[in-house]
Scaffold this motif. Sequence first.
Motif, PDB file in Angstrom:
ATOM      1  N   ILE A 929       5.455  -2.920   0.577  1.00 51.06           N
ATOM      2  CA  ILE A 929       4.074  -2.413   0.484  1.00 51.06           C
ATOM      3  C   ILE A 929       3.097  -3.531   0.802  1.00 51.06           C
ATOM      4  CG2 ILE A 929       2.375  -1.479  -1.131  1.00 51.06           C
ATOM      5  CD1 ILE A 929       4.700  -0.062  -2.568  1.00 51.06           C
ATOM      6  N   ILE A 930       3.337  -4.707   0.269  1.00 47.54           N
ATOM      7  CA  ILE A 930       2.428  -5.857   0.524  1.00 47.54           C
ATOM      8  C   ILE A 930       2.446  -6.222   2.009  1.00 47.54           C
ATOM      9  CG2 ILE A 930       2.075  -8.301   0.032  1.00 47.54           C
ATOM     10  CD1 ILE A 930       3.252  -7.753  -2.771  1.00 47.54           C
ATOM     11  N   GLN A 931       3.629  -6.218   2.599  1.00 46.34           N
ATOM     12  CA  GLN A 931       3.740  -6.566   4.030  1.00 46.34           C
ATOM     13  C   GLN A 931       3.054  -5.546   4.905  1.00 46.34           C
ATOM     14  OE1 GLN A 931       7.762  -7.103   5.335  1.00 46.34           O
ATOM     15  NE2 GLN A 931       7.165  -7.854   7.382  1.00 46.34           N
ATOM     16  N   ARG A 932       3.211  -4.271   4.536  1.00 46.99           N
ATOM     17  CA  ARG A 932       2.555  -3.211   5.310  1.00 46.99           C
ATOM     18  C   ARG A 932       1.045  -3.343   5.229  1.00 46.99           C
ATOM     19  NH1 ARG A 932       3.092   3.275   4.070  1.00 46.99           N
ATOM     20  NH2 ARG A 932       1.673   3.991   5.730  1.00 46.99           N
ATOM     21  N   ALA A 933       0.531  -3.616   4.060  1.00 50.85           N
ATOM     22  CA  ALA A 933      -0.918  -3.778   3.890  1.00 50.85           C
ATOM     23  C   ALA A 933      -1.415  -4.983   4.697  1.00 50.85           C
ATOM     24  CB  ALA A 933      -1.241  -3.925   2.400  1.00 50.85           C
TER      25      ALA A 933
END
Length: 973
Positions: A929-933
Amino acid sequence: MSSFDDDESWMNYKPAAKFLPVVEGKTADCPAPGATDFDKLETPIFSKRQITLRIPPSYKGNLVHVTVNKNWLVCVLATPQTMLLRFFLPRALPPGEIPLEKYLAGYAISKVFLDYTGHHTLIPIVPQTSGLSADFLYIHGNGPKVRRVEKFKDHEITAVAFNRYMGTETSTGAILLGTSRGLIFETELSQDGSSPLQRKQVYDLGLGRTKYPITGLELLRLPNTNKYMVIATTPDRIYTFQENLKPDDRSLQFIFANYVNGQQMHGEEVIETELNYSLLQLYGEPNEKLPKQWAWLCGSGIRFGEISTEERAPNVLLGDSLIKLDFKQYKHLSYEERRQNAPRAMALTEYHALLLYSDHITGICLLNEKVVYEEYFHEQMGKLLNMLRDPFTGTIYVYTDKMFFNFRITDEQRDVWRIYLDKGQYDLAEIYAAEQPEHLDMVLVKKADAAFEKGDYNIAADFYAETTKPFEEVSLKFIQLENKRPIIRYVKKRLAMLDNDPNKIMVLVIWLVDLYLSQINYPRRTAQERAEWQSEFDEFMQGARVADCARQNKEPIRNLLKEHADSHNIAQFAIANGDYEEVIEQQISSDKFKDALHTLTQQDNLELYYKYCPILMDYLPEETIATLMSQGRKLDVKQLIPTLVLQESDKHIEQIIRYLEYAIYKLGETHEAVHNYILFLYAKYKPNKLLTYLENEGQDLSLIHYDLNYALIQCQQFKVNAATVFLMCLSKMWAAAVELALTFDLKLAKEIASKPALEEDREKMWLTIAQHEIQGTNDVKKALDLLKECELLRIEDLLPFFSDFEKIDDFKEPICEALKDYNQKIQELKHEMDECDKQAERVMKDLQNVRERSIRISAQENCNLCETFLMVKPFFIFVCGHKFHSDCLEKQILPMLSSDQSRRLTNLRQQLDTLVTKNVLDNITDEMIIQRAKLKTEIEEIVAADCYYCGVMIDTIDQPFVSDWDQVNVDWE
C-alpha cells in the motif's frame, strides 16, 4: 599579223646551242657550229626560238630596226618604201602600218625608241646629204600620224629616258633626251600636241664637244619617296644624278639644278676605252618599280653592280664588279676584224649577261665570269642586228635582217649555289641550294670543312650534324681534338636528329654520358669550369629522350657513373630514377650530409624522414629542423620524438625546442608525449619559459595536454618552484603550494591562500603564512598587517605565535577591536534568532489555515478538456479553479514532457500496473500500500505539477503549433 610559232622545233639550218658547264680555272670550249650531243647535256639555260612576224606579203624588205616594250613591238622595214609596222605580240591582229618614206628624204633612221606604255615612239633621223640637220619623228600608237619635232632640229637624239612614273598612254610626261654632243634636254610629248610641250636643256656633259654622244640614259625613282635618280653614259664615262623633288614638281630640271650651279658634283667614273660606244642596261623583275641591277658595257669590259635603295645614300650605283673583255688584244687587227670581235649589244638577266657579236651570242655568268652559253648564227639566218629586252615581260629578243627570235631562260640559278660554293660564300650557296637536298648537303659539308680548317670547331660540329657525312668519319675528326666540346655538340645534334631507334639512341646517350663525366672529373678543371660542365650535363640528362633512354638502360649508365667514381652524379641519377634511399645512404656514408638532406626534401616518402633525420640531426640540427618544419602537417610529430630525444647539446636542444614550439603553437599538436617532452625540456633547459607554457595550457584539467603528475615530478626534480606551485594549485594541493611559495614569494603564497573555496582551508593557509611571518620574529606590525589582509584571522589566532614575554600593551588595540566585533556578532545572532522564532509561528498559522481550506464541487461540474462530467473518472482540481480528468490531463501533458520525463512516466506506469496486478493475485500488505501510494504521488507530481491552462500553456506560448511540417504534409495527403 604577229604570233608565236606553234612548232617550237628549230629550223633545219639553225645550229644547236651548247650549254657550257663551269669548270674551275678555265671555260669549257665551245663546240663547232652544228655540233650536237644532247644525250650528254642537260637542258641549256638559254635557248632561242624563232618568232614569225606575219608581215603582209606586199612588204618584202628586210628588218632594219626593232624595239619592244610592254608586248608592243615596233619594227622598221627597208622596203622599196620604208615602212613602220606595229604589232601587239599576245594577239594575232593585223599590224599597224605607217609609211615613213616621205619623212626620210635625205635622212636615215639611226634608232627607234618606245616608251614603257608601248604607245609613244621616237625615231631619230640623221642627214645623209649636206645642208640638212638632224631631227626626230614622233608617232603615237593610236594613229598613223607622224610628227616632225622641229624644236630639236640640229640635235641628233642618241638616248631617251622615258618617264615610267608620269607617262601615260596619251602623254609621255617629262622625259629626258640625250644628244650626240653630250647635251641632256627635258621635254614632254603628247598625242594631241602638234609640237613638244617644252624644250629645256638641263645639263651639258659634252662641254662644247661636237662628238660626245650620250649612249645610255635612265630615269629612276626610289619607291615610296620623291627621290629621283638619273644615270647617263658616254663612251668613256658613266654619270649619276640624284635629287628629292617636291610632290607637285612636274619638271625634271630640278634634278640637275644643284649640279649646274656647282653646289653638288655628279657621280662620275672615267675609263680608258678602245670603243667609241658603250651600252647601259638595267635589270629588274617584270613590273618592278625600281630595277635592282645595272650593267655597263664599256671599253674595259662589263661593269655591273646594284642600284641603291636608300633615300640618303651618297651613291646611286653600288658595287663595281668588272668582267674584262680585253679589247686591246684586237688593236692590231683591221677595223672589220675588230668590229667582229667587239660586242654590239647586251642584254642583262639576274645572273648573266648576253653579248651579241657580229655572228654569235655569248652568255657570261656575272658571278664567276665564265662563259655558259654560245650560239652561232649561219649566214642563211641573216645578219645579226641587235638584241633587246622587254622590261615589262622580261623577254629577250634577237633579230637579224631576216628573222626574229626570243630567248627562253630555263632554271637560270641552277648552278648559282655551286658558284658561291667555289667562291667560299657558303651562306649564299646554302640559300640557293636549299631546295635540292643533295646540293645543300654538299654545301654544308664544304661549309663544315672550312669551319673546321679555320678552327671554328663548334660551328663545324653544327654544320656536320646536318649533313649525310658518315658519323664515324666526323667523330674521328673531332675526337682527336683536346677540346671535347665540339664532339659533344656534334653527337648531341645527331642524337636529336635520330628516329626512334632504341639501340642507336642508347649508344649515343651512353657515349655522351661518358664524354660529359670525363670533362666534369678532369683533374685540372677549375671549380667554375667543373660547375659549368655539370650544369650542361644536368640539362642534357633532363631531356625527354635522354631521360627515357636512361630509365630503360639504368644498369650500364649506373656502372659508367661508378667507373668515374662520381658520387654527385650517381646521386643525381638515382634521384632521377626514384632511388632516393640509396642516394641518401651513399651521401651519408660520404659525409655529405647537406646533400643527403637536400635529397631527402626532393622525395615524398615520409618514412625516410623518420629513418634518416636522427642521423642528420646530429650533424645539421638547424637545417634538419628547418626541413621538418617545411613539411608541416605531413609528418607525425609523435614518430619524430625518437629523433629528437637523442641529442643533448645546447645547439641541438635549441632547435628541438624550436620545432616542438612550432608543432604545438602552429600545427596545434595535442599529443601528450609531445607536450610532456617540451615540458621536460623547459624544466631542464628553459625554466623561464615553463610557467608561460603552463599558463597557456590553462587551468581546466580536462583541457590540458600534458600529464599533470609527470609535470609535477619534473618541476620538483629541476626545482622550477613557480611552475611547481602552479601545478600544485591545479591539483588542489593548497597547503603544499603555500608552503613552497613561502620559500621564494610571499605575495604568491598570499594569492594561493585566497583561492580555496572552503573558508576553513583558507583560514588554515593564512595561519600558515602568519606562523611563517611572525613566529620567531615577534613582529607586531606584520601581525596587524595580516589581520587587515585576511578577515578570517583573529588576534587570538595570532597570539600563540608570539613569545610568552611579549607585552600585552602592544595588542591592546587589536584585542579591543576584536572584542567589539565579537559583541556585534553576538547581537546580530540574537536578532536572527528572534526573527526565526517569529517566522516559525507564522508558518504554523499558515499550515493550520491550509488544513481547514476546501473546495466545493457540484455534481454537474465538467472536465475543462473533454467537457464531460467531472466525477465519472478520477480528476485533478487546481487552486485556480480548473478541473481535469486525470487521463485527459495526462494526454495533454505527455507531448510536452522532456524525453527523460516521458521515459520516467512510462516506467512509473509499468511499475504501478505490475503492483496492481500483484495486489489482485496476492494478499495486500502494508508495504504494497505504501509503495503504491508513493508511485501514484510521483506520477501526479509529473502530470499535475501545474495547471494546464494557467501554467503549462503559458510556459509554451513561444513554441510553434506545428513542429514537424513534413509529417503534417504526409497526414494531409
